[in-house]
Design a protein around this motif. Structure first.
Motif: not given
Length: 706
Positions: A71-74, A267-270, A311-312
């Motif tokens: 989560x911190x540095x995907x 949602x976040x995906x990669x 990347x955000x």
């Protein structure tokens, strides 16, 4: 779907007091004593109240460890392998630290991340000072799970170089296309050179990166700590989420339906921001071009310069996408087929009217049928003139009966659920009485929820249309109709598969501190069908499976991290409806039609291609190869153009009661005209009507009934 009744966790008073004393004792050494309090309360509430509590052991510790770092540095653009080696000493210790109110792992990672972010600030400016070479054969894999952490500064700058080169290349291609369009409109226009456009693209990326680092600097300690806490809470299941005080206020606003924006859940995906749900009645839902599965890569305010959000952080991306009612947002989308599309949405609030039951009368081979669309299982206790989806559905059915319709199609596609109460009541409109769903708390026997009204509102043929995005209450209704044999379920491979219930718990009731520590949305119950099976993960499998674009994709609960498992409870006692003369025959006939239908064959081919496109994570950083790859995807998508052009010979009209309203309300008339036009082009509704027209009720059923 949420339930608040019957759920209560009571902490002993001595426990609350001990927390308070603990926070006072550590106040001199810990600048954030409330964090230890929060950690202890969170552990207690989760282990005591969650439907399926996890054992906080070494396995749990390792999972939290991996989740937190991801989560911190995907994109793996900050931490070095040496950092990971140091962090890994804590991989099996986080469980012990949770039990001992020890935050040393969090502080180590948080401080190192802050350091690495500061060190990375010069990277992008140095890289973007110089022109990129888009003639070499570089490629870039955006599946970061397969990549390794950089061993040194040289390797990490190379990661930054590729990411920035990709971002610049995307902007450069947009600018080249814009120049070509200007030339087509005006032959005298002097197009800018490749090098000029490349420089403009780099300058735009610099501005974007400047803003990105400004947003990172605005993040508070609490923001980073919330990420750690959610790495713990979401290990229990994906719907168990911690809300810090700021996020809780935002959640309260959204639950009240007052949040202005585009009406989509993301949602976040990669490295991407992915569309996971469209809110019925929202601007994106009405506009019709944004789809579940799309990736949003850029966001522009009106005619402004687009901001790259690849990347955000998800929260930061959402800040750009949401906005005031009436304002325009332009989204650049990476579609499921790999093509790029720019769409415009006017922000608005969700229109409740768009979520209400609506119906259409359709003529087919000289016979009359009804199609009822239900976008949501709604209920509003606060309105003086209260309305709910169940009372509206009963009324709509009665109106269609007055027009002598012979059968009903109920369309639940994209219906994400809502009120359990109305799902039970609507199910009761189609059966005499009996159990509808089983609701189970942890370590308790299932509670069988029943329809107790012997009245049957509709006793003629029924088909229920679903897809992979029909969830929760939709699955309860569809499952009940399937288990009773009351309706043919037709649609995708299976429905969404969300068989859990959440409750929002105010954590401030468990401490004596003056500070607000937020809330926890936690899974407390599970749904089970009356046949004993859970709708969790499995959803409802269609009696007749129609191929669609999601057929081969992981769309639904099973695509989330840490979903609860499928299981069973004893079946309830119920009696099959068993009044169809040719139920299985109608299903078999439909399957044969689908197997020989060229349009459905094409949809299946398209679905396979979309799956392959989704799995392709390689990006060409050579301009010609990049452009050719986009052209290949664009040309491939043209093979499926006939699907967009399809239309049936069916005629859809508004029911008689609504027609005088259309004459008075121009806006309503336009909406219904658009809906009927879409129905005419909808081959899924057409096949549902084919099945409906074949279903026959046993003659003796009407004799007994009368």
């Amino acid at each position: 779907m949420m339930m608040l009744r019957k759920f209560k966790i009571v902490l002993p008073l001595f426990f609350v007091a001990s927390l308070f004393i603990s926070s006072q004792t550590n106040a001199n050494t810990d600048p954030n004593p409330k964090d230890k309090v929060l950690l202890t309360i969170l552990k207690y509430v989760l282990t005591q109240g969650h439907y399926h509590p996890q054992t906080i052991d070494d396995t749990f510790s390792e999972n939290v460890y991996n989740s937190f770092l991801e989560r911190l540095d995907p994109s793996k653009r900050y931490f070095l392998q040496s950092d990971i080696d140091e962090f890994s000493n804590y991989k099996m210790q986080i469980d012990d630290q949770i039990n001992n109110e020890d935050l040393s792992f969090f502080f180590l990672v948080y401080e190192r991340l802050t350091q690495r972010i500061e060190e990375s600030k010069p990277y992008y400016k140095q890289i973007l000072e110089n022109q990129f070479d888009f003639n070499n054969d570089d490629i870039f894999d955006v599946d970061y799970e397969k990549s390794s952490y950089a061993k040194n500064t040289s390797e990490i700058t190379n990661i930054w170089h590729k990411q920035l080169k990709f971002t610049t290349l995307s902007r450069l291609n947009d600018k080249i296309i814009a120049e070509e369009d200007k030339k087509k409109e005006d032959e005298t226009y002097q197009t800018k050179s490749f090098n000029e456009l490349e420089k403009e693209a780099r300058e735009a990326v610099i501005i974007n990166m400047d803003e990105s680092f400004e947003r990172i600097e605005e993040l508070t300690y609490s923001d980073w700590f919330s990420i750690f806490i959610n790495s713990i809470s979401e290990e229990f299941d994906p719907h168990t989420t911690y809300f810090d005080p700021v996020v809780k206020k935002r959640f309260d606003i959204s639950m009240a339906g007052k949040l202005e924006g585009i009406g989509a859940r993301l949602q976040k995906k990669n490295d991407y921001t992915k569309v996971s749900e469209l809110i019925s009645g929202g601007p994106a839902w009405k506009q019709g071009e944004l789809e579940v599965g799309d990736y949003i890569t850029k966001v522009a305010q009106g005619d402004g310069e687009p901001i790259d959000i690849v990347g955000m952080r998800l929260d930061d991306a959402i800040e750009y996408i949401k906005g005031k009612k009436g304002t325009e947002v332009r989204l650049t989308l990476k579609k499921m087929d790999g093509t790029t599309k720019v769409i415009s949405i006017i922000r608005d609030v969700v229109e409740l009217e768009e979520t209400f039951v609506k119906s259409s009368v359709v003529k087919k081979d000289g016979r009359t049928f009804g199609v009822i669309n239900l976008p949501k299982f709604y209920i509003d206790f606060d309105e003086k003139n209260f309305r709910s989806s169940s009372t509206d559905m009963a009324q709509e059915i009665e109106r269609l009966k007055n027009e002598n319709v012979e059968g009903l199609v109920i369309d639940l596609r994209n219906n994400g659920g809502g009120s359990l109460k109305t799902a039970i009541e609507i199910s009761g409109l189609f059966i005499e009485k009996g159990p509808i769903v089983q609701v189970k708390y942890r370590d308790k026997n299932p509670d069988v929820k029943k329809d107790t009204d012997p009245k049957i509102q509709w006793d003629k043929p029924l088909v229920v249309l679903v897809n992979e995005l029909s969830a929760s209450a939709s699955e309860i209704f569809a499952a009940a109709m399937q288990d009773y044999g009351r309706a043919v379920i037709i649609g995708g491979r299976q429905t969404y598969g969300k068989g859990t219930v959440q409750s929002v718990l105010d954590l401030n009731r468990y401490h004596n501190l003056k500070e607000d520590i937020g809330a926890l949305k936690m899974t407390i119950q599970k749904f089970y069908r009356i046949n004993g099976g859970s709708t969790q993960l499995e959803g409802v499998h269609s009696d007749i499976m129609l191929p669609d674009r999601y057929t081969y994709m992981n769309i639904g609960e099973r695509d989330l991290e840490n979903p609860l498992k499928f299981d069973k409870v004893p079946k309830a006692t119920y009696k099959l409806w068993d009044n169809y003369e040719n139920f299985n025959q109608a299903i078999d006939n439909s399957k044969k039609r689908i197997a020989t239908n060229n349009y459905f064959k094409l949809i299946d081919q398209n679905a396979k291609w979309l799956k392959n496109s989704q799995d392709d994570t390689l990006i060409y950083l050579n301009y010609e190869a990049y452009k050719k790859d986009l052209e290949v995807h664009e040309n491939e998508s043209l093979k499926y153009k006939s699907l967009r052009d399809y239309t049936s010979n069916l005629t859809y009209t508004s029911p008689l009661y609504e027609q005088p309203l259309l004459e008075k309300d121009e806006d309503l008339a336009e909406k219904r005209e658009a809906w009927h036009k879409n129905l005419k082009k909808d081959m899924y509704v057409e096949e549902a009507l084919n099945v409906l027209s074949e279903l026959k009720i046993k003659p003796q059923y009407h004799l007994v009934k009368n």
